[in-house]
Structures are given as structure tokens and as C-alpha cells.
Design a protein around this motif. Structure first.
Motif, PDB file in Angstrom:
ATOM      1  N   UNK A 120      66.849  -3.004  24.018  1.00 17.32           N
ATOM      2  CA  UNK A 120      67.719  -3.915  23.259  1.00 17.32           C
ATOM      3  C   UNK A 120      69.002  -4.252  24.018  1.00 17.32           C
ATOM      4  N   UNK A 157      69.434   3.539  26.214  1.00 17.17           N
ATOM      5  CA  UNK A 157      69.890   3.473  24.811  1.00 17.17           C
ATOM      6  C   UNK A 157      69.124   4.462  23.931  1.00 17.17           C
ATOM      7  N   UNK A 176      70.767   2.679  18.356  1.00 12.45           N
ATOM      8  CA  UNK A 176      70.503   1.347  17.805  1.00 12.45           C
ATOM      9  C   UNK A 176      69.822   1.351  16.433  1.00 12.45           C
ATOM     10  N   UNK A 198      69.264   0.229  12.993  1.00 12.82           N
ATOM     11  CA  UNK A 198      69.780  -0.906  12.224  1.00 12.82           C
ATOM     12  C   UNK A 198      70.195  -0.512  10.808  1.00 12.82           C
ATOM     13  N   UNK A 199      69.604   0.558  10.290  1.00 16.22           N
ATOM     14  CA  UNK A 199      69.844   0.897   8.879  1.00 16.22           C
ATOM     15  C   UNK A 199      71.058   1.776   8.664  1.00 16.22           C
ATOM     16  N   UNK A 238      71.336   7.683  11.523  1.00 16.59           N
ATOM     17  CA  UNK A 238      70.108   8.399  11.199  1.00 16.59           C
ATOM     18  C   UNK A 238      70.066   9.776  11.860  1.00 16.59           C
ATOM     19  N   UNK A 255      65.297  10.010   4.770  1.00 15.70           N
ATOM     20  CA  UNK A 255      65.953   8.767   4.380  1.00 15.70           C
ATOM     21  C   UNK A 255      67.449   9.082   4.300  1.00 15.70           C
ATOM     22  N   UNK A 256      68.230   8.574   5.252  1.00 13.75           N
ATOM     23  CA  UNK A 256      69.652   8.956   5.282  1.00 13.75           C
ATOM     24  C   UNK A 256      70.458   8.245   4.204  1.00 13.75           C
ATOM     25  N   UNK A 260      66.985   1.677  -0.520  1.00  9.33           N
ATOM     26  CA  UNK A 260      67.910   2.800  -0.463  1.00  9.33           C
ATOM     27  C   UNK A 260      68.899   2.503   0.658  1.00  9.33           C
ATOM     28  N   UNK A 261      70.134   2.273   0.315  1.00 11.23           N
ATOM     29  CA  UNK A 261      71.127   2.040   1.369  1.00 11.23           C
ATOM     30  C   UNK A 261      71.442   3.343   2.094  1.00 11.23           C
ATOM     31  N   UNK A 262      71.905   3.226   3.335  1.00 14.24           N
ATOM     32  CA  UNK A 262      72.053   4.406   4.194  1.00 14.24           C
ATOM     33  C   UNK A 262      73.504   4.658   4.609  1.00 14.24           C
ATOM     34  N   UNK A 313      63.309  -2.565  18.090  1.00 13.60           N
ATOM     35  CA  UNK A 313      64.706  -2.902  18.346  1.00 13.60           C
ATOM     36  C   UNK A 313      65.453  -3.350  17.103  1.00 13.60           C
ATOM     37  N   UNK A 368      62.533   0.587   7.612  1.00 10.92           N
ATOM     38  CA  UNK A 368      63.943   0.872   7.860  1.00 10.92           C
ATOM     39  C   UNK A 368      64.523  -0.350   8.575  1.00 10.92           C
ATOM     40  N   UNK A 369      65.370  -1.078   7.906  1.00  9.79           N
ATOM     41  CA  UNK A 369      65.971  -2.251   8.554  1.00  9.79           C
ATOM     42  C   UNK A 369      67.437  -2.371   8.169  1.00  9.79           C
ATOM     43  N   UNK A 405      68.895  -3.632   5.836  1.00  8.60           N
ATOM     44  CA  UNK A 405      69.183  -3.476   4.405  1.00  8.60           C
ATOM     45  C   UNK A 405      69.277  -2.009   4.013  1.00  8.60           C
ATOM     46  N   UNK A 406      68.676  -1.156   4.804  1.00 13.10           N
ATOM     47  CA  UNK A 406      68.544   0.257   4.455  1.00 13.10           C
ATOM     48  C   UNK A 406      67.088   0.647   4.618  1.00 13.10           C
ATOM     49  N   UNK A 407      66.606   1.477   3.728  1.00 14.83           N
ATOM     50  CA  UNK A 407      65.196   1.845   3.750  1.00 14.83           C
ATOM     51  C   UNK A 407      64.525   1.132   2.580  1.00 14.83           C
TER      52      UNK A 407
END
Lengths: 339, 339, 339, 339
Positions: free
Chosen positions: A206, A217, A238, A240-241, A244, A261-262, A277-279, B252, C270-271, C273-275
Motif C-alpha cells: 500500500x 509496512x 495499515x 483500515x478499521x 487491531x 474484534x477490537x 461494530x466500530x473499533x 490493502x 473489517x473495513x 466502517x469497523x467490523x
């Protein structure tokens, strides 16, 4: 009960976390002195922490301040000599991880600790104090998963913070030194055995800037331990969520996953994406409680004359393993680890 | 629309699954012949499947039966010659995985396939047809996780079935040959790149019988791929919670985990243990739908003159990788993989 | 074993599901006749199902077709007389739910069933055959949650399909009649007791069209049962995440939730938005397996001379409860339910 | 910055939680006085909290102690007169919930608050300060779920603690008064509307002692709100898995569930039961952080002259709703709620 008087060295991002815990959240501690080479940090100490006794010179703080202990939260390269100086000045020591940036330095710290068996030395592997990690350890000690024989550890910083990581890529010591030390400590802790061989590699798909800086990375390492157990460590920059950090400990009778799931909190959101689920956003959010609890434990150790669980040798070993991993990664081969 | 007439070879546990799908659940297929060296299996074919045209000799079935295609579900060592014979007899071929038990055999199958471009050859990597794996692939192709750069695959048989595994430990070809072939195929499929190097190890903490048979109850391998991606495969025999097949594909822009909790169904049970998700008991329960869907796809390929997605070369490669992994595991070192 | 020959009445969306199961997926069934007032549906029967013996008149099919049983998947208002006619013609009957659109009709069906104890009558409460619901029932019968004393049932159609619901709002019979019948049946099934009192209300916050049509987009009802147990039913039209059918059964020793997250499959994404767990899109996706399994059970009941578990009286009761709920909703008060 | 000096009244289980937060965990607060009718609690104040200025008479503390504020954590029946006395003595007031045990008392507190607009009055609905509940509220205010139109609230004490509940069953005021007040407050908070009608019932299937004491072990209530929204509250005493507090807020564009699995921590355990999430044991574990955060907010309100979000009228209303629910439950009917 007499409060333990502490002087803090270093008031950067993490230094502030420790300082505020010492100043406001630990009943039997008192933050009485602070040291920093940044004038703004000393202003902060006076204004926010109410600490009047401030220093720009670490040795001066050791010599003059009314303190029982020091909390060292300076840059990694300063840890070992500051540990030695504090112990030789008769102060109990809390030092942030890593112990040192090379094994030679670590040996200096080891000798200082050995010279002062009357003093507490505490190394800040705060993940061990996270309620979930501590609970996993407790369950394992109670036999919940039989004999642990594999640890899979993942630590990925959020993509949202990647710019800073890119900026320091050339000077970070490499991704394993910079990021894997906690995972290595957890692996040793949960498996109860030290790795004797490591194979490692990395990838960059990335952000080519990491590759350009001679790093990657993403770093991945596999370990064989003395007792035959296996470790797997995956670190990266990297996610994205969010932030972790996940650890799976596999045993003969079961396994435990810490934070697959963090989760940011206990809210589940049902929306047009599905169920979300937000992280957590980063380590300050994920490990806020751990920083407080480890410092509380340090203060209690000092007050009660108890030795902290993590030893200076744990610090040396995790540093050795970090270097061996980096060597395996750079050689593209297998490296044997001797202690 | 003309139904595709199929003869099945092998009516063991998995053979029965395929036979019943062909006989009862795939509208455009007709199971018209069956072959087995076990008389009881031929009785089953007559009584349960309603197949009257049965054989104890495979070549005889090819010669005499009214079939367009064969489904080969015999023991692994028979696959390649049976594939060749069927193709040379003008029959479309479905073969259960693995393609062969060594690379030489695989080459024979490859040549037979090349000789008969007019016939469909289908290799039973049924996990690719599991609705969740297929969905993961679709999402990845749509760009949901950017470029995939790591796969972590786990396949652990249930402890409840370990006795059988112990019994066959000495003759299974080793844990990687016996268990990792699906994970290897998934790794290649999701990463779109072939591994060029492997490091592997194993451990045995619960059932020393595996070690005594020259094998291990747990095998772990790490792969570097041609494009720089990384693979990690963990196979084992001792999952206490059930049949654990999990795959994480990391890209990525995101990652997908397929079945981190191998849920038996959609029931969550709140009881004095906490909140419990019961798990699937084994591959027949987990992949029932996949077996049906792959056979449906085979029949559709035959009917529509379409080439199956998995090729004979995929079969050879997964076998090669399995052997390279076993070699790395036995040597305790790194093995380069060439195709 | 002789196959059961079935004629189907109605080939709309759900009719096609049943027809294809009968034609292709149930070994001991044979779809030999079809009836529809829509010519296109009869074409479909011939072309896709391979059924040559088609009718536009239901009674004619009963009189002439070579069938052992009928599957009635017509509009609700036709069910009862078609049930009666089929039974009187000596055919086993599968009828889609609801039994009838009013209690008087249901009594007619009851009498017909009573006149023909030699014939199987099967009412299509397919949720009972969903593997997760069936597993919940089995666990409860095994004592996993002690004595059930509360059911909370939720059934919300996806917002994505709301236009259709708006179109039929004025003629649907109201949200409880249209949507709650399955939840009511599950409540009775799990609690083992009938409701004797209901309180209900509704709300409309998103689509005023429902209110304008004299209905609501959301309906909520609370039930007291004969044995003191409590039921709570929530039905709606506007789930943004997909098709949400969830049932919680609470007992003295535990509780079971069926599908609190209506997962599309086993993929977790996992993106940024979260999980994310994506959700099922509608009942055909969620209950595909249930439709097949209930029909399989019907055919087995016919073949083995076994009585189906759901009785015609279950059909009448669920209709009565649906009407009582609607009455409570319209009056804004409490309605007593007598059977 | 001047610290706010607080005197605490009541040092029972919850009193100790608040006292320790005030004494040790809130930087800008100082616990300078304590009052209790239990000598042992005053000893605790001196020895553990380091508070020397202790009283057995509440009015004497108000008259003599060097305090800016009082924290009232006495039994519910004492709250209102203590609130009035403190405000009239010029002290800011934190009072634990409920405001009072009847509406007349609440009116006295209201008048006292109105007489002293210069003083902060804070009512301890601590769930609003739980990070997950606060996050849900924030998301809702940001529009994440559109307009909320339904709240389903569940609060079930652990079966492990049922003996205490049985002991106090006859004098608790009934399950709705004793247990539902937080759920009622959350319902009002999330819906932004007050209930105008309630229907309620209860059941007892496990511990007949509740029924014998004129109460029930489970209570269920349904509410219609002024704006047409619907509330559903389920309270109980017998959760086998732990302390179950869950709230679902459903809106036109999505919904949020707070704590559907009342997880003890982030560990998931894979064992021979399946995949197990252990649960929190009770409110001190679940809401420890909330108690600290609400007190922090109170102190900040005092220090900055800001009015707390929860008002005395919220306290009166939740009490009124609790009584109306109890009336509906006892009558077995519908009760209109007027304010």
C-alpha cells in the motif's frame, strides 16, 4: 499509609498518560517532580499536574528532588542509562518498554538491577495489565485451555495514523523492533517458553514509502520455542478499521482469543451496511486502563516491598528476540536465538 | 434439456455424499452407474440410490455404462489413473481432491486433460463453492478489501475424531499432505499468486501417538509468494470445540474473515457458562452445501461446454506445495518451491 | 420405494420455491401436475419443471391428475376451500400459511381434516423447520434453558422492499395479520401455552403512506399466556440492514436467541466502517432451507403414514390470535382471546 | 484551580464506590467530610479514605463541615429531605437515584432546586455516563439511526444474587420500582418523549417466594409515548449468565444495541462447549466506569457553573412512570400517565 513520591522523566504523549495517572488516579502515589528537555512540557507539569519541582536535567532531578521513585518515559535510547542512574541514586524505577535499543545496553540495566536488590524495577509491558489479557492469563493458569502450545499475535496500527509511521520509517529500527516487542512479550508470557528460532518476512502493498526507507509496512514472523511451542507474530501499519491488537492462545484443551474484534465499546449498529461494530482508534483508547493498572501495580510493589512480575531479563530477552527477528527478516532466512 | 448421466467410482463416506447429490439434488444430473470394490457399497447404490447398473471394476464401468461423466471419489492413490482412463474413454471427469499423491502422477493427469480439450475436468476443491468462501471471493473481486496481501488459514479437525487420525497417522503422508491441501488451494486462490518459499514446523502436546508415528498433531507453515504476499497455514487434529476451518484474507483496504466462529447455526445460548455459540461437528456438516454446489457446477460445465474454474494445474500445484511444505517440516528449514 | 406424486396449486414466488423443491430436491417426491390461473406460470411448469400435466382449474386437477397429494400455495383467501376440496378428493394436503383469512373458514378446514383422518394435513409454518429454530426447540426439549417463560419475537422486512408493502397496505389485512403469523406460531410453539390476552399498538415514523392506508409500518404486541408466560411480538417494514427475523426464548435456566444478527453468511468484513456483518436480503434467502425441509417432512409424513406436528388447530389458533391482536391494535386496548 | 470539597452521606456498597472516586480518582474533587449512622462506615472513612471530619448526623455535617457540595448515597427514602436541606444550606447536591420514593417527596425536591438556581443539582442516572450508552446517544444525535421510534430495554439481575432479592421482595416497592427506573430513564432519554400509557404484567416460574411476597421475579411493561414511539421494558432477577443490561434503540434509518452480549471482557474462549463469552457479574463490574464519570461530571458542573443534563424533573418523571407501571401491573390493565 505513606504515599510513594514519584518524579517523571519525559512528558510526551505517553509521558502525559503516566503523569496524569500518578498525579490524579493512584491514591498511594504522589507526583512530586518532573523532568523534560522541552520547556512546554515543564509548563504542562506545573499548570496541569500541579508539579512545581521541575527539571531539565535528569541527573539533577535524581540528586535534588524529594522522590522515592522515577518513572522513565523518555525515548528508547535513554532508558538504560537513566535506569542505572536512578537505581544507583537509590530510587525505585518504572521504565517504559523497550528496556534498551541493543543488548549491550540491556546488560548495563541488568547489572544495575542486580546491584540493587532492595529497589523495585518495573518494565512497562502494560498489555499484561489489560483486564482482558490478565483474565486470559488467569484462565490459562487455572487450566481452562490445558497446556498452551501456540500463540498467534497480531498488532496493526490504524491506517489513519500511517503518515507518522512513514515519517519515522527510516529511523524506527525496522517494523519488528518498533512494533513487535509487546507481541513478543505476550508470546513468551503465555507460552512460558522462549523462542529459539525465528523465520521472518515482510510485505508492502500500500505505501511504497516503507520499502523506500528500507522497511516494510507489514512484518510476519514465525517462532519455534524451546518447549516445542510455536509463535506467529504479524505486525503492520495499515488497519483500515482501527487499532487491531489481537492475540490467540491455543492449548491442548481450548483456546482463548483476546479481542478478535477490537470493539470500541458495547454498541452494535444495525444500518444499511449490515451489523457494524466500530473499533478502537489507537493504543491510548485501547490501553488507557492498562497504563493506569501497571502504574498502580508499580506503586504497590514499591510500597509493599514486592518484586514486579516482569523482570529486567524479560526486557533483555524481548529485545534480543526483536533483533533476531529483524535479522531473519533482513536475511530472508532462519535465525537461531541464544540468550 | 438432456440430463447428464454420471457414473460414480467410490461410495465411501464422501462418495455417498456426492452420489446422493447426483441422484436426488441436481435436476440436470442422473446417476446411472456406480462402481466400488466393496459389495456393501453396491448394495447401497441399488437400494438407496436406485442405481441398477453397478460394477466392481472401474474400467468395465467406463466401457459399458451409459454415462457422460464419471465422479471419482476413490482413495487418493487411484485418482490419476482413473482420471486418465475416463478421459481417454471420452467421459467428463469430476475428481475429488487431491489430484494425485505425487507430482509424477499429476503430470499424467495433466497430459490426459491436455489430450482431451473437448472434455470437462473438474477437481473437487469444494471449499471454493461454500457460500461464504464464494462470497468472500466475490467481494474481493469487487474490490472490497483492495489488493489481498496475506492469507491466514486454519483447519483443525475436532478432538472428538482424533482416534481415527491417530490410527492413520503413520500412513497419511503427514499432516500437511493430509490436511493442508484445501488451505493451500484457498491461499493461492485468494492471493492470486503462488508460493515460492516455505518454512514449516509442527508440535505435539496432547497425543504423543502422532510423534511416535513420525508426524505431529499440529502443523504450521509460512509461505512467501511470487508477488510478495504472505501465507500462513495452521492445521491440526485437536480442536475441542468442533471442526474449525477459518480463513482470513487481508488486503490493502480491508480484510475478510471466513468463519472465525465455526457456528453450528444461528442459535446463541445464554446459560451459566456465559453466552455460548455451539460449533459444527465436522466437514460433512460444515461443507454439505459446498459438495452439492460443486457437483452442480460440474454438471453445468458439462452441459454448457464451459471449462471449470479450477484446472488440473491447480491440482498439481497444490500437491507440489504440500510436498514442499512436508519437506520443509521434516528438514526443519526453508524450502524453495519451483513449478 | 414409491414416490409420492404431487400436484401444486399456485406458482407465484413462493409456489416456485416449493415446486422446484418437489421437482428436483426431494428424492421421494415427484411433481406430476400443476395448476395456476396464470398461463405464464403453466409455461414455467412445463419448461422449467418438466411438468406436462397442467391445469387452470383447481378442481379439475383434483379430479384428473395422477397425484397422491396437493401443495397449495395460492393466495390466502383460497386456502380453506382448496384444502377441503383436496381432502374430500382423497389427496394429502400441504397448505402454505395462513390456514385461512378468518376463523369461520378455518373451521371448515378443521372439519375437512377431521373427516379424513387417513390423510395427512400439513400447514406450512416453515420456520419450525429452519435448522436454527429446530435446534432451539430440540435444546429446549432437552432442558437447556429450563422452563420457557418469555418469547420476544421480531420480524422486520427490509426497507429495500418497502414499496411493495406500501402498495398492498390497504388490502393486507393490517400488519399483524400480514406479518405476525409466524411469530405467533413460534411463540405458541416455544412457550407450550396459548395467549389469553393481548395489548397492541403501532407506529409510523418513516412512511406516512402506511398510516394513510389505515395501517402502521411497525406493530408491537404483548401477550399473557394461559400458563403465565409472556410474549412480545414486534413486526415492521423498514429494517435498513436486511431481513430481520429474530426470536428470543427465555427460560428459568437460560435463554436462546435465534439470529440476533441476521448474518448473510460466515464472512466478517473489517473495513473503514469497523467490523461488518452483512445481512440476509429477504425471506427467500433466509428460509430457503426451511422450505425444502418442511416439504421433505410433508412427503415423509405421507409416505410413512405419520401425522405432521403442526395441526389444523394450530392454524386456526394463530389466525384467531392474529385477529385478536389486530382488534387490540385498532381499539388501542386489551383484548381477551378465547378459543 | 480550586478543588471542590465534598461531604458524602451514606457509605454502603455504592457509597463506598462514590467515596473512593471522590477521594482518589477525580483530580478536581476533595472528599473532606463523611456522614453515616453506622460507626463502622465512619471508621472506614478515616482509615481508607483519610477523611477525618466525620458525622453521624447529616444536618450537623451540613452546618459544620468545610464542604462545597454533598453526595447523597443514603437509602431512597432519605433522598428528598436531604436534598432540600443541603440546597438550603447552600451546598451543591449529587443524589443517587431514585429522586424519591413517591411523587410528593419529589415535588419537595423540585421546589428546593427551584429556590436555588445558583446551585448544581445532579441526579445519579449513571447509565447515561457509561461509555457505550453515551456513545449510542452521541451517534443518535449525529443522525446515525434517523428518528428513534422504539426502545427495548432489558435489565436482569444475576441468578447468583437472587437470595438478596428474595429477602427484600416484600419491601422493595415491587419489581418495577426496584429495578426499572434506569430503563425508564434511558427510554425517555433515547426517545426524547414521555410515555403516556403503560400496560404491564409479570411472571414467576423459578422462585415462588417472589409471588408469595406479592411480587414477581420478572416484570414486563409496554409504553406508548406522547410522540407515538413505543417502549418495552423487561426486568428480572434470574439471569443465569450474569448481569444482563441491554438496550436497543430503533430508528427510521438504523438501530443500536447496547450490550446484547454482556461481555465480561474481550476474551473469547473456545472450549468443549463451543465458543464462550463470559459475562459481567453485576452492576459494580458493569458500571464501575459510569459511577466515576458521572461524579466527574458533577464536579465539573459545580466548578464551571454548568447545569447538569439530568434535571430534578427527570427524577420526578421516572418515579411517576415507575408508579404508573406498578399500578398497571397490579391492576392487570392499562394506566394513563399524566405529569
Amino acid at each position: 499509609m505513606k504515599k510513594i513520591k514519584v518524579g517523571i522523566a519525559g512528558l510526551g504523549r505517553l509521558g502525559k498518560v503516566h503523569a496524569e495517572n500518578l498525579a490524579f488516579k493512584i491514591p498511594n502515589a504522589e507526583l512530586t517532580a518532573a523532568c523534560s528537555i522541552m520547556p512546554a512540557e515543564l509548563d504542562y507539569a506545573k499548570e496541569v499536574l500541579g508539579v512545581e519541582d521541575v527539571y531539565s536535567d535528569y541527573r539533577e532531578m535524581l540528586a535534588k528532588a524529594d522522590i522515592d521513585a522515577v518513572a522513565i518515559v523518555t525515548t528508547s535510547g535513554e532508558h538504560c542509562w537513566q535506569i542505572e542512574a536512578a537505581l544507583d541514586a537509590g530510587k525505585h524505577v518504572f521504565s517504559d518498554k523497550p528496556l534498551g535499543v541493543n543488548v549491550e545496553e540491556c546488560r548495563i540495566a541488568e547489572k544495575a538491577v542486580e546491584r540493587h536488590p532492595e529497589l523495585a524495577f518495573f518494565l512497562g509491558f502494560m498489555r499484561r495489565f489489560d483486564p482482558s489479557y490478565a483474565y486470559a492469563k488467569k484462565k490459562i493458569e487455572e487450566g481452562a485451555i490445558g497446556t498452551p502450545y501456540m500463540v498467534k499475535a497480531t498488532g496493526i496500527d490504524p491506517e489513519a495514523l500511517v503518515d507518522g509511521a512513514i515519517r519515522f520509517a527510516a529511523t524506527s529500527g525496522g517494523i519488528f523492533i518498533d512494533m513487535a516487542i509487546h507481541d513478543i512479550d505476550l508470546m513468551r508470557w503465555f507460552l512460558g517458553s522462549d523462542p529459539v528460532e525465528v523465520y521472518a518476512t515482510g510485505s508492502t502493498f500500500k505505501h511504497p514509502e516503507f520499502r523506500e526507507a528500507g522497511d516494510d509496512e507489514t512484518g510476519v514472523a514465525m517462532y519455534k520455542c524451546e518447549n516445542g511451542a510455536v509463535g506467529f507474530v504479524h505486525v503492520g501499519r495499515t488497519a483500515p478499521h482501527g487499532y487491531h491488537v489481537e492475540t490467540e492462545i491455543i492449548g491442548t484443551e481450548g483456546s482463548i482469543r483476546v479481542s478478535p474484534v477490537p470493539a470500541k465499546n458495547l454498541c452494535m449498529i444495525y444500518n444499511n451496511q449490515g451489523v457494524v461494530q466500530e473499533c478502537v482508534s489507537g493504543f491510548p483508547e485501547r490501553f488507557a486502563e492498562s497504563y493506569r493498572l501497571e502504574m498502580e501495580d508499580f506503586i504497590n510493589c514499591v510500597q509493599n516491598g514486592v518484586k514486579p512480575e516482569v523482570t529486567v531479563y524479560d526486557g533483555t530477552k524481548s529485545t534480543q528476540i526483536g533483533f533476531a527477528t529483524t535479522e531473519a527478516y533482513r536475511q530472508g532466512g532462519i535465525v537461531k536465538i541464544e540468550y
